[in-house]
Motif scaffolding. Structure first.
Motif, PDB file in Angstrom:
ATOM      1  N   LEU A 107      35.539  43.393 108.395  1.00 37.44           N
ATOM      2  CA  LEU A 107      34.390  42.504 108.103  1.00 37.44           C
ATOM      3  C   LEU A 107      33.579  42.282 109.359  1.00 37.44           C
ATOM      4  O   LEU A 107      34.131  42.258 110.469  1.00 37.44           O
ATOM      5  CB  LEU A 107      34.909  41.168 107.571  1.00 37.44           C
ATOM      6  N   PRO A 108      32.275  42.099 109.268  1.00 32.31           N
ATOM      7  CA  PRO A 108      31.459  41.854 110.452  1.00 32.31           C
ATOM      8  C   PRO A 108      31.772  40.497 111.069  1.00 32.31           C
ATOM      9  O   PRO A 108      32.166  39.558 110.391  1.00 32.31           O
ATOM     10  CB  PRO A 108      30.020  41.879 109.903  1.00 32.31           C
ATOM     11  N   ASN A 109      31.601  40.443 112.381  1.00 32.55           N
ATOM     12  CA  ASN A 109      31.728  39.188 113.139  1.00 32.55           C
ATOM     13  C   ASN A 109      33.121  38.577 113.069  1.00 32.55           C
ATOM     14  O   ASN A 109      33.291  37.352 113.099  1.00 32.55           O
ATOM     15  CB  ASN A 109      30.701  38.150 112.648  1.00 32.55           C
ATOM     16  N   LEU A 110      34.133  39.428 112.953  1.00 34.00           N
ATOM     17  CA  LEU A 110      35.511  38.927 112.976  1.00 34.00           C
ATOM     18  C   LEU A 110      36.220  39.479 114.191  1.00 34.00           C
ATOM     19  O   LEU A 110      35.936  40.567 114.612  1.00 34.00           O
ATOM     20  CB  LEU A 110      36.246  39.343 111.698  1.00 34.00           C
ATOM     21  N   PHE A 155      43.892  43.340 111.822  1.00 35.01           N
ATOM     22  CA  PHE A 155      42.470  43.075 111.647  1.00 35.01           C
ATOM     23  C   PHE A 155      42.229  42.723 110.183  1.00 35.01           C
ATOM     24  O   PHE A 155      42.899  43.224 109.277  1.00 35.01           O
ATOM     25  CB  PHE A 155      41.591  44.245 112.098  1.00 35.01           C
ATOM     26  N   THR A 156      41.276  41.814 109.947  1.00 37.04           N
ATOM     27  CA  THR A 156      40.969  41.325 108.605  1.00 37.04           C
ATOM     28  C   THR A 156      39.915  42.216 107.956  1.00 37.04           C
ATOM     29  O   THR A 156      38.939  42.594 108.588  1.00 37.04           O
ATOM     30  CB  THR A 156      40.445  39.877 108.676  1.00 37.04           C
ATOM     31  N   PHE A 157      40.118  42.549 106.668  1.00 38.51           N
ATOM     32  CA  PHE A 157      39.100  43.350 105.991  1.00 38.51           C
ATOM     33  C   PHE A 157      38.692  42.786 104.629  1.00 38.51           C
ATOM     34  O   PHE A 157      37.766  43.324 103.998  1.00 38.51           O
ATOM     35  CB  PHE A 157      39.539  44.817 105.856  1.00 38.51           C
ATOM     36  N   VAL A 158      39.329  41.724 104.168  1.00 41.64           N
ATOM     37  CA  VAL A 158      38.908  41.061 102.934  1.00 41.64           C
ATOM     38  C   VAL A 158      39.079  39.555 103.105  1.00 41.64           C
ATOM     39  O   VAL A 158      40.116  39.098 103.578  1.00 41.64           O
ATOM     40  CB  VAL A 158      39.736  41.528 101.708  1.00 41.64           C
ATOM     41  N   LYS A 159      38.051  38.790 102.717  1.00 45.71           N
ATOM     42  CA  LYS A 159      38.142  37.327 102.698  1.00 45.71           C
ATOM     43  C   LYS A 159      37.658  36.855 101.329  1.00 45.71           C
ATOM     44  O   LYS A 159      36.454  36.803 101.071  1.00 45.71           O
ATOM     45  CB  LYS A 159      37.316  36.703 103.820  1.00 45.71           C
ATOM     46  N   GLU A 160      38.602  36.561 100.452  1.00 39.51           N
ATOM     47  CA  GLU A 160      38.289  36.128  99.098  1.00 39.51           C
ATOM     48  C   GLU A 160      39.112  34.894  98.747  1.00 39.51           C
ATOM     49  O   GLU A 160      39.877  34.385  99.565  1.00 39.51           O
ATOM     50  CB  GLU A 160      38.583  37.253  98.090  1.00 39.51           C
ATOM     51  N   GLU A 161      38.946  34.437  97.499  1.00 34.84           N
ATOM     52  CA  GLU A 161      39.723  33.307  96.991  1.00 34.84           C
ATOM     53  C   GLU A 161      40.330  33.681  95.647  1.00 34.84           C
ATOM     54  O   GLU A 161      39.924  34.664  95.012  1.00 34.84           O
ATOM     55  CB  GLU A 161      38.826  32.077  96.841  1.00 34.84           C
ATOM     56  N   LEU A 162      41.301  32.889  95.208  1.00 34.94           N
ATOM     57  CA  LEU A 162      41.892  33.097  93.891  1.00 34.94           C
ATOM     58  C   LEU A 162      41.029  32.429  92.817  1.00 34.94           C
ATOM     59  O   LEU A 162      40.386  31.407  93.067  1.00 34.94           O
ATOM     60  CB  LEU A 162      43.306  32.498  93.845  1.00 34.94           C
ATOM     61  N   ARG A 163      41.023  33.048  91.633  1.00 32.44           N
ATOM     62  CA  ARG A 163      40.335  32.483  90.481  1.00 32.44           C
ATOM     63  C   ARG A 163      41.347  32.267  89.356  1.00 32.44           C
ATOM     64  O   ARG A 163      42.368  32.953  89.274  1.00 32.44           O
ATOM     65  CB  ARG A 163      39.209  33.408  89.998  1.00 32.44           C
ATOM     66  N   LEU A 164      41.037  31.331  88.507  1.00 35.52           N
ATOM     67  CA  LEU A 164      41.871  31.047  87.352  1.00 35.52           C
ATOM     68  C   LEU A 164      41.539  32.027  86.233  1.00 35.52           C
ATOM     69  O   LEU A 164      40.369  32.265  85.934  1.00 35.52           O
ATOM     70  CB  LEU A 164      41.633  29.609  86.884  1.00 35.52           C
ATOM     71  N   VAL A 165      42.568  32.596  85.618  1.00 35.78           N
ATOM     72  CA  VAL A 165      42.394  33.542  84.509  1.00 35.78           C
ATOM     73  C   VAL A 165      43.075  32.957  83.267  1.00 35.78           C
ATOM     74  O   VAL A 165      44.279  32.669  83.284  1.00 35.78           O
ATOM     75  CB  VAL A 165      43.009  34.915  84.856  1.00 35.78           C
ATOM     76  N   VAL A 166      42.281  32.783  82.193  1.00 34.92           N
ATOM     77  CA  VAL A 166      42.816  32.216  80.947  1.00 34.92           C
ATOM     78  C   VAL A 166      42.239  32.986  79.760  1.00 34.92           C
ATOM     79  O   VAL A 166      41.226  33.689  79.881  1.00 34.92           O
ATOM     80  CB  VAL A 166      42.457  30.714  80.805  1.00 34.92           C
TER      81      VAL A 166
END
Length: 297
Positions: A294-297, A158-169
Motif C-alpha cells: 500500500l502507498p505511504n506505509l 510489509f502490509t498490503f491490505v487494510k480492510e475491515e470485517l463485514r456482517l454477512v446474513v
C-alpha cells in the motif's frame, strides 16, 4: 588437497606430457611438475611412470584419474548450479497463504513472477494465518501471509491490505436491511466462525467480549465460501473481510458495515527476522512488495 592439483594431473594424463599440459593450462612446466609431486606425496603413491619415453599412468594413477574426473566434474556442475541459483534461473519458494487471501490477490502476481522466472517453482501451502506464522518461524515456509497483529520481534513484514470485517446474513434476517450494525447487536446470534489456526478465530471473539458478550459459535470451518453458504441458509451470522464480501452475490446474502467497534483485517507478508532467505525468496519478496504494498506505509 587443492582442486588445481587434480586439474593439472588430469590435463597431464590426457596429454601424456608435462610440457603439453603446461601449454594447455598456460603455466610453466615446473609448476605442473611441482603440483603433481605435491599430489603424489599427499596420496602416498606415484601417479606417472616417468621412466618411459612418454609418461604413462601407473595403476594407482589410473584409479586416481577416475575419481579425479568425478570430483572435477562435480565441482564444475556445482559452479553451474550456483550460477543458476544466483541469477534466478532455478530455485523454489515455499509460501503460506490463508484460504481467504489466495484467489483475490495472488494468481496474477504468481503468473507475472513465473513469466519472469519460469524455472523458479512456487509451492503454496494453504493454512490459517496463525499456523502460517508458526511454519515461517520454524523455517518450514520461506514466507507467508498473516493477519495483524503479528509479533514484530519475530518477523519482518510489509502490509498490503487494510480492510475491515463485514456482517454477512441471509435476506430474511432481522438486520438484513440495515446499513450499519453495532457489534453488541449480535449478542444472542449464532456465529459461523473460522476454525482454530486462523487469526479471526481469536480476533472476533475478543472483539465480542470487549463489546460485552461471548459469541455463541455453532460451526467452525476453514472455508469462507462454506461459512457464507451457511449464512445464506439462515443457520447463523458470519463476519468476513470486505474482499470476500465483494465476491458474494447480493441476491443470496446481505453484507452490512460493522461498527462499534470496527474489526480490522490487515494483511501482511511476513518472513523470519534474521533468518536466511534464498535468492529466489528474496526476489519474490522484492517483486511482491513492489506490486502489493500500500502507498505511504
Amino acid at each position: 588437497m587443492d582442486v588445481r592439483h587434480l586439474q593439472y594431473f588430469l590435463e597431464t594424463a590426457k596429454r601424456r606430457s608435462f610440457t603439453k599440459a603446461a601449454e594447455a593450462l598456460h603455466v610453466t612446466q615446473p609448476t605442473i611438475s611441482k603440483m603433481i609431486r605435491i599430489l603424489e606425496e599427499e596420496l602416498g603413491v606415484e601417479l606417472f611412470d616417468r621412466t618411459a619415453r612418454q609418461i604413462v599412468l601407473t595403476d594407482a594413477g589410473e584409479a586416481v584419474m577416475i575419481q579425479a574426473q568425478q570430483i572435477v566434474r562435480s565441482l564444475e556442475n556445482l559452479s553451474v548450479d550456483l550460477a543458476d541459483v544466483t541469477s534466478m534461473r532455478k530455485g523454489q519458494i515455499r509460501i503460506g497463504l490463508p484460504p481467504m487471501t489466495g484467489a483475490p490477490f495472488f494468481p496474477e502476481l504468481i503468473a507475472a513472477f513465473h513469466k519472469l522466472y519460469p524455472r523458479i517453482g512456487i509451492r503454496l501451502i494453504e493454512e490459517g494465518a496463525r499456523t502460517i506464522e508458526r511454519e515461517v518461524e520454524s523455517g518450514s515456509l520461506d514466507l507467508g501471509v498473516a493477519v495483524l497483529p503479528v509479533d514484530a520481534e519475530r518477523f519482518d513484514m510489509f502490509t498490503f491490505v487494510k480492510e475491515e470485517l463485514r456482517l454477512v446474513v441471509h435476506h430474511g434476517h432481522r438486520l438484513a436491511r440495515r446499513q450499519t450494525v453495532r457489534l453488541v447487536e449480535l449478542s444472542g446470534e449464532k456465529f459461523l466462525m473460522f476454525r482454530e489456526g486462523f487469526t479471526l478465530h481469536e480476533s472476533i471473539p475478543a472483539a465480542c467480549i470487549q463489546a460485552g458478550f461471548k459469541p455463541d459459535v455453532i460451526y467452525e470451518s476453514s472455508q469462507w465460501d462454506f461459512l457464507s453458504g451457511m449464512a445464506e441458509a439462515g443457520l447463523g451470522v458470519a463476519l468476513l473481510p470486505e474482499t470476500i464480501c465483494r465476491k458474494l452475490s447480493p441476491d443470496k446474502v446481505a453484507t452490512i458495515t460493522l461498527v462499534s467497534p470496527r474489526i480490522p483485517w490487515h494483511l501482511v507478508m511476513i518472513w523470519r527476522k534474521e533468518g536466511y532467505l534464498s535468492y529466489a525468496a528474496r526476489e519474490w519478496l522484492r517483486f511482491s512488495k513492489e506490486r502489493l504494498s500500500l502507498p505511504n506505509l
